[in-house]
Design a protein around this motif. Structure first.
Motif, PDB file in Angstrom:
ATOM      1  N   LEU A 212     -10.845   8.810  50.354  1.00 36.12           N
ATOM      2  CA  LEU A 212      -9.232   8.682  49.561  1.00 36.12           C
ATOM      3  C   LEU A 212      -9.198   8.189  48.407  1.00 36.12           C
ATOM      4  O   LEU A 212      -8.564   8.388  47.530  1.00 36.12           O
ATOM      5  CB  LEU A 212      -8.464   7.768  50.643  1.00 36.12           C
ATOM      6  N   ASN A 213     -10.257   7.179  48.115  1.00 33.47           N
ATOM      7  CA  ASN A 213     -10.665   6.419  47.032  1.00 33.47           C
ATOM      8  C   ASN A 213     -11.150   7.441  45.664  1.00 33.47           C
ATOM      9  O   ASN A 213     -10.824   7.358  44.538  1.00 33.47           O
ATOM     10  CB  ASN A 213     -11.502   5.244  46.947  1.00 33.47           C
ATOM     11  N   PHE A 214     -11.839   8.368  46.229  1.00 25.31           N
ATOM     12  CA  PHE A 214     -12.512   9.405  45.499  1.00 25.31           C
ATOM     13  C   PHE A 214     -11.456  10.697  45.207  1.00 25.31           C
ATOM     14  O   PHE A 214     -11.444  11.107  44.163  1.00 25.31           O
ATOM     15  CB  PHE A 214     -13.739  10.219  46.079  1.00 25.31           C
ATOM     16  N   LYS A 215     -10.451  10.609  46.033  1.00 24.91           N
ATOM     17  CA  LYS A 215      -9.528  11.711  45.936  1.00 24.91           C
ATOM     18  C   LYS A 215      -8.994  11.681  44.375  1.00 24.91           C
ATOM     19  O   LYS A 215      -8.378  10.742  43.687  1.00 24.91           O
ATOM     20  CB  LYS A 215      -8.176  11.346  46.799  1.00 24.91           C
ATOM     21  N   GLY A 216      -8.723  12.964  43.719  1.00 21.17           N
ATOM     22  CA  GLY A 216      -8.322  13.047  42.140  1.00 21.17           C
ATOM     23  C   GLY A 216      -9.492  13.592  41.376  1.00 21.17           C
ATOM     24  O   GLY A 216      -9.266  14.163  40.665  1.00 21.17           O
ATOM     25  N   SER A 217     -10.793  13.075  41.900  1.00 18.20           N
ATOM     26  CA  SER A 217     -12.146  13.620  41.032  1.00 18.20           C
ATOM     27  C   SER A 217     -12.389  14.843  41.657  1.00 18.20           C
ATOM     28  O   SER A 217     -12.080  15.191  42.863  1.00 18.20           O
ATOM     29  CB  SER A 217     -12.945  12.393  40.963  1.00 18.20           C
ATOM     30  N   ASP A 218     -13.116  15.409  40.862  1.00 20.13           N
ATOM     31  CA  ASP A 218     -13.690  16.767  41.368  1.00 20.13           C
ATOM     32  C   ASP A 218     -14.586  16.702  42.763  1.00 20.13           C
ATOM     33  O   ASP A 218     -14.414  17.187  43.408  1.00 20.13           O
ATOM     34  CB  ASP A 218     -14.769  17.330  40.264  1.00 20.13           C
ATOM     35  N   ASP A 219     -15.407  15.423  42.707  1.00 16.35           N
ATOM     36  CA  ASP A 219     -16.209  14.930  43.761  1.00 16.35           C
ATOM     37  C   ASP A 219     -15.406  14.771  44.935  1.00 16.35           C
ATOM     38  O   ASP A 219     -15.691  15.039  46.231  1.00 16.35           O
ATOM     39  CB  ASP A 219     -17.042  13.864  43.358  1.00 16.35           C
TER      40      ASP A 219
ATOM     41  N   SER B 138      -9.578  16.595  56.927  1.00 15.53           N
ATOM     42  CA  SER B 138      -8.353  15.846  56.075  1.00 15.53           C
ATOM     43  C   SER B 138      -8.357  14.575  56.411  1.00 15.53           C
ATOM     44  O   SER B 138      -8.334  13.884  57.617  1.00 15.53           O
ATOM     45  CB  SER B 138      -7.143  16.708  56.882  1.00 15.53           C
ATOM     46  N   PHE B 139      -8.043  13.744  55.296  1.00 16.72           N
ATOM     47  CA  PHE B 139      -8.043  12.280  55.473  1.00 16.72           C
ATOM     48  C   PHE B 139      -6.731  11.929  54.882  1.00 16.72           C
ATOM     49  O   PHE B 139      -6.326  12.478  53.597  1.00 16.72           O
ATOM     50  CB  PHE B 139      -9.108  11.687  54.529  1.00 16.72           C
ATOM     51  N   SER B 140      -5.814  11.144  55.327  1.00 14.20           N
ATOM     52  CA  SER B 140      -4.708  10.842  54.865  1.00 14.20           C
ATOM     53  C   SER B 140      -4.178   9.501  55.252  1.00 14.20           C
ATOM     54  O   SER B 140      -4.924   8.915  56.464  1.00 14.20           O
ATOM     55  CB  SER B 140      -3.623  11.629  55.355  1.00 14.20           C
ATOM     56  N   CYS B 141      -3.350   8.686  54.358  1.00 15.52           N
ATOM     57  CA  CYS B 141      -3.155   7.226  54.485  1.00 15.52           C
ATOM     58  C   CYS B 141      -1.665   7.114  54.109  1.00 15.52           C
ATOM     59  O   CYS B 141      -1.184   7.390  53.169  1.00 15.52           O
ATOM     60  CB  CYS B 141      -3.977   6.438  53.972  1.00 15.52           C
ATOM     61  N   ASN B 142      -0.721   6.657  55.327  1.00 11.92           N
ATOM     62  CA  ASN B 142       0.571   6.359  55.041  1.00 11.92           C
ATOM     63  C   ASN B 142       0.800   5.049  55.122  1.00 11.92           C
ATOM     64  O   ASN B 142       0.443   4.223  56.164  1.00 11.92           O
ATOM     65  CB  ASN B 142       1.259   6.928  56.291  1.00 11.92           C
ATOM     66  N   LEU B 143       0.915   4.508  54.119  1.00 14.92           N
ATOM     67  CA  LEU B 143       0.984   2.820  53.896  1.00 14.92           C
ATOM     68  C   LEU B 143       2.481   2.454  53.931  1.00 14.92           C
ATOM     69  O   LEU B 143       2.978   1.428  53.260  1.00 14.92           O
ATOM     70  CB  LEU B 143       0.402   2.355  52.477  1.00 14.92           C
ATOM     71  N   ASP B 144       3.412   3.145  54.727  1.00 16.53           N
ATOM     72  CA  ASP B 144       4.468   2.596  54.942  1.00 16.53           C
ATOM     73  C   ASP B 144       4.671   1.088  55.713  1.00 16.53           C
ATOM     74  O   ASP B 144       3.737   1.001  56.534  1.00 16.53           O
ATOM     75  CB  ASP B 144       5.305   3.540  55.655  1.00 16.53           C
TER      76      ASP B 144
ATOM     77  N   LEU C 174     -14.153  -3.648  52.460  1.00 14.40           N
ATOM     78  CA  LEU C 174     -13.958  -3.602  51.201  1.00 14.40           C
ATOM     79  C   LEU C 174     -13.121  -2.173  50.714  1.00 14.40           C
ATOM     80  O   LEU C 174     -12.485  -2.066  49.597  1.00 14.40           O
ATOM     81  CB  LEU C 174     -15.252  -3.457  50.643  1.00 14.40           C
ATOM     82  N   GLU C 175     -13.618  -0.811  51.139  1.00 12.49           N
ATOM     83  CA  GLU C 175     -13.003   0.202  50.540  1.00 12.49           C
ATOM     84  C   GLU C 175     -11.707   0.319  51.068  1.00 12.49           C
ATOM     85  O   GLU C 175     -10.784   0.724  50.322  1.00 12.49           O
ATOM     86  CB  GLU C 175     -13.945   1.320  51.092  1.00 12.49           C
ATOM     87  N   LEU C 176     -11.272  -0.226  52.273  1.00 13.25           N
ATOM     88  CA  LEU C 176      -9.699  -0.303  52.628  1.00 13.25           C
ATOM     89  C   LEU C 176      -9.019  -0.988  51.815  1.00 13.25           C
ATOM     90  O   LEU C 176      -7.787  -0.683  51.490  1.00 13.25           O
ATOM     91  CB  LEU C 176      -9.900  -0.472  54.084  1.00 13.25           C
ATOM     92  N   ASP C 177      -9.623  -1.928  51.383  1.00 13.92           N
ATOM     93  CA  ASP C 177      -8.856  -3.080  50.579  1.00 13.92           C
ATOM     94  C   ASP C 177      -8.650  -2.442  49.146  1.00 13.92           C
ATOM     95  O   ASP C 177      -7.743  -2.653  48.539  1.00 13.92           O
ATOM     96  CB  ASP C 177      -9.719  -4.574  50.568  1.00 13.92           C
TER      97      ASP C 177
END
Length: 339
Positions: free
Chosen positions: A190-197, A207-213, A296-299
């Motif tokens: 999810l941190n990579f999402k947005g880049s080509d990689d 499929s990875f998704s994160c709902n931070l409600d 660390l990645e989750l943070d």
């Protein structure tokens, strides 16, 4: 295509160079043992005769030792000892590989400067993505293999021993798909999402998704073979989205400050300073602080998605840390001078 064929193709596919160096479930060999046990059971049932004289059932002693009473000593020794060893090796390999991968993405200390200098000459982001994909497939395929073979065991023996063994794996923190390192890989994608990689990561790993409600923060991972996992990201102590999160050995997530408070240690001391008898606030299992995982990645994901919330919590934790540190050193000074 049956799973056995799929697993065989996976073991001898493009990742064979990697799989030759690590442990994996011996699915084919264990399945052969089950087939032998099934034949033994069929022969045992076929050699049962009825004594016409007294009406009692007589059994061939050659087969009376096997496949009775919903258990089989041959299978039990082979399966549960072998699977426990394999699950332990796979979990250890997975955690060490993911830890190394994440250190390259979120370096700390001097490593940060070294990697920054290296990136001036070489971009390793694509390599990180490819290794992340490989590790997700590695843990998923082996987890499915364990589930399939245990289900097969219960079917052959008409027992619940395989199901009980799954519970034992969970109790000993060896259930592969419940590893906190899998959450870290999900956060990495999810941190990579947005880049080509990042888009490639999402496309090939599921499929990875994160709902931070704030009411029900949850991370959802849909892995290959229609496996859906959901992880609650709410701290059970402060009832907010986990900040500076740690996963205890039992798998439960907490804010660092909340976990330290529950273990009666100060934030600046860290979870490593907790007593071996410290218990998880949720499941009350003791000894789960020693090998806690810093997420660390989750943070980083929460920092990107909820900047204001993260900044607010960072300021509050910093203030509490300074306060605790001041109180600690004042108490140490009074102890030294004899007050």
């Amino acid at each position: 295509m049956k799973f056995g064929e799929t697993f065989k193709e996976y073991l001898h596919g493009d990742q064979e160079w990697f799989l030759d160096k690590v442990s994996h479930v011996e699915y084919k060999r264990l399945k052969k043992v089950l087939k032998s046990c099934r034949r033994c059971k069929a022969l045992h049932e076929g050699n049962s005769t009825i004594d016409q004289t007294d009406g009692e059932q007589q059994q061939n002693p050659t087969f009376s030792r096997f496949c009775q009473c919903q258990s089989c000593p041959v299978c039990d020794q082979m399966f549960f000892t072998e699977l426990m060893r394999e699950a332990t090796d796979i979990a250890g390999c997975f955690s060490s590989r993911v830890r190394h991968l994440l250190h390259l993405h979120v370096p700390r200390g001097m490593q940060w400067y070294v990697l920054r200098l290296r990136q001036c000459f070489k971009n390793d982001q694509q390599a990180l993505v490819e290794e992340g994909l490989m590790l997700i497939e590695y843990i998923t395929m082996n987890a499915i293999a364990i589930r399939k073979i245990l289900k097969k065991y219960d079917k052959v023996h008409s027992s619940a021993n395989g199901k009980n063994f799954k519970s034992k794996l969970r109790a000993e923190h060896l259930e592969l798909l419940q590893s906190p390192w899998l959450i870290e890989l999900g956060a990495l994608s999810l941190n990579f999402k947005g880049s080509d990689d990042g888009e490639a990561f999402i496309q090939f790993s599921g499929s990875f998704s994160c709902n931070l409600d704030e009411m029900e923060p949850v991370m959802t991972l849909i892995l290959p073979h229609s496996i859906k996992l959901e992880y609650n990201l709410k701290c059970a102590i402060c009832l907010e989205i986990v900040f500076n999160p740690y996963a205890l050995s039992c798998g439960h997530l907490f804010c660092k400050s909340c976990a330290c408070s529950a273990a009666s240690v100060m934030i600046f001391q860290g979870l490593k300073a907790s007593s071996p008898d410290s218990k998880c606030p949720i499941c009350r299992e003791a000894g789960v602080y020693a090998n806690a995982v810093h997420m660390l990645e989750l943070d980083l994901l929460i920092k990107k998605r909820h900047k204001d919330y993260w900044k607010k919590r960072a300021i509050a934790e910093r203030a509490e840390m300074v306060k605790q540190s001041k109180e600690y050193w004042e108490s140490q000074t009074k102890y030294v001078v004899g007050y």
